[in-house]
Design a protein around this motif. Structure first.
Motif, PDB file in Angstrom:
ATOM      1  N   SER A   1      -1.591   7.434  -4.832  1.00 51.96           N
ATOM      2  CA  SER A   1      -0.895   6.414  -5.589  1.00 51.96           C
ATOM      3  C   SER A   1      -1.367   6.426  -7.044  1.00 51.96           C
ATOM      4  O   SER A   1      -2.541   6.521  -7.319  1.00 51.96           O
ATOM      5  CB  SER A   1      -1.168   5.040  -4.990  1.00 51.96           C
ATOM      6  OG  SER A   1      -0.554   4.044  -5.768  1.00 51.96           O
TER       7      SER A   1
ATOM      8  N   GLN B   1       0.819  -1.206   0.000  1.00 54.08           N
ATOM      9  CA  GLN B   1       0.000   0.000   0.000  1.00 54.08           C
ATOM     10  C   GLN B   1       0.854   1.258   0.000  1.00 54.08           C
ATOM     11  O   GLN B   1       1.879   1.313   0.652  1.00 54.08           O
ATOM     12  CB  GLN B   1      -0.887   0.008   1.248  1.00 54.08           C
ATOM     13  CG  GLN B   1      -1.666   1.275   1.464  1.00 54.08           C
ATOM     14  CD  GLN B   1      -2.571   1.171   2.675  1.00 54.08           C
ATOM     15  OE1 GLN B   1      -3.543   0.445   2.641  1.00 54.08           O
ATOM     16  NE2 GLN B   1      -2.241   1.880   3.725  1.00 54.08           N
ATOM     17  N   THR B   2       0.435   2.232  -0.767  1.00 57.99           N
ATOM     18  CA  THR B   2       0.921   3.603  -0.650  1.00 57.99           C
ATOM     19  C   THR B   2      -0.337   4.460  -0.664  1.00 57.99           C
ATOM     20  O   THR B   2      -1.019   4.533  -1.674  1.00 57.99           O
ATOM     21  CB  THR B   2       1.850   3.996  -1.813  1.00 57.99           C
ATOM     22  OG1 THR B   2       1.177   3.774  -3.042  1.00 57.99           O
ATOM     23  CG2 THR B   2       3.138   3.214  -1.791  1.00 57.99           C
ATOM     24  N   ALA B   3      -0.663   5.034   0.460  1.00 59.68           N
ATOM     25  CA  ALA B   3      -1.914   5.791   0.576  1.00 59.68           C
ATOM     26  C   ALA B   3      -1.751   6.905   1.593  1.00 59.68           C
ATOM     27  O   ALA B   3      -0.862   6.856   2.447  1.00 59.68           O
ATOM     28  CB  ALA B   3      -3.044   4.871   1.001  1.00 59.68           C
TER      29      ALA B   3
END
Length: 131
Positions: free
Chosen positions: A129, A33-35
């Motif tokens: 993202s 995840q990149t959030a």
């Protein structure tokens, strides 16, 4: 008695394997995840899985960098409840547009693997993202 001798044997087996060059593959790395940390937050959460496999030497460290692999790597911390490595990044000094987040996992014998994901800074300090 067996419990106290087993770790010594296991450590000896890992040392022998390392000396013989059996630990030559790097850990598998997946960016989970990149959030944004929160809807009104400028910080981004980075969440990564890293695994050196059943026969590997184990994951020693997981780190990240933005837009380069030649600068200073920032460590990600292991969250033992989810077995993922996590950290935050706040893009204060970046310009709008696409940027790369590089993640590197290194095993206990020094084998690194680097993966990356593209994120977009859409307004000063605002990140999402892109893929």
């Amino acid at each position: 008695m067996l419990f106290t001798t087993l770790p010594v044997w296991l450590v000896g087996a890992h040392l022998t394997a390392a000396v013989l060059g059996l630990y030559t593959s790097a850990p598998k790395v997946t960016i989970v995840q990149t959030a944004r940390a929160a809807p009104d937050s400028e910080a981004m959460i980075i969440e990564v899985r890293a695994d050196d496999g059943r026969l590997g030497s184990g994951v020693r460290q997981v780190e990240f960098q933005v837009d380069s692999t030649s600068g200073t790597w920032k460590p990600l911390s292991l969250d033992s409840s989810s077995m993922t490595y996590k950290g935050t990044w706040t893009p204060e000094a970046l310009t709008e547009g696409n940027h790369q987040i590089y993640v590197r996992a290194t095993d206990n014998t020094g084998n690194p693997r680097t993966v990356h994901v593209t994120v977009e800074v859409s307004a000063p300090g605002s990140v999402f993202s892109a893929g």
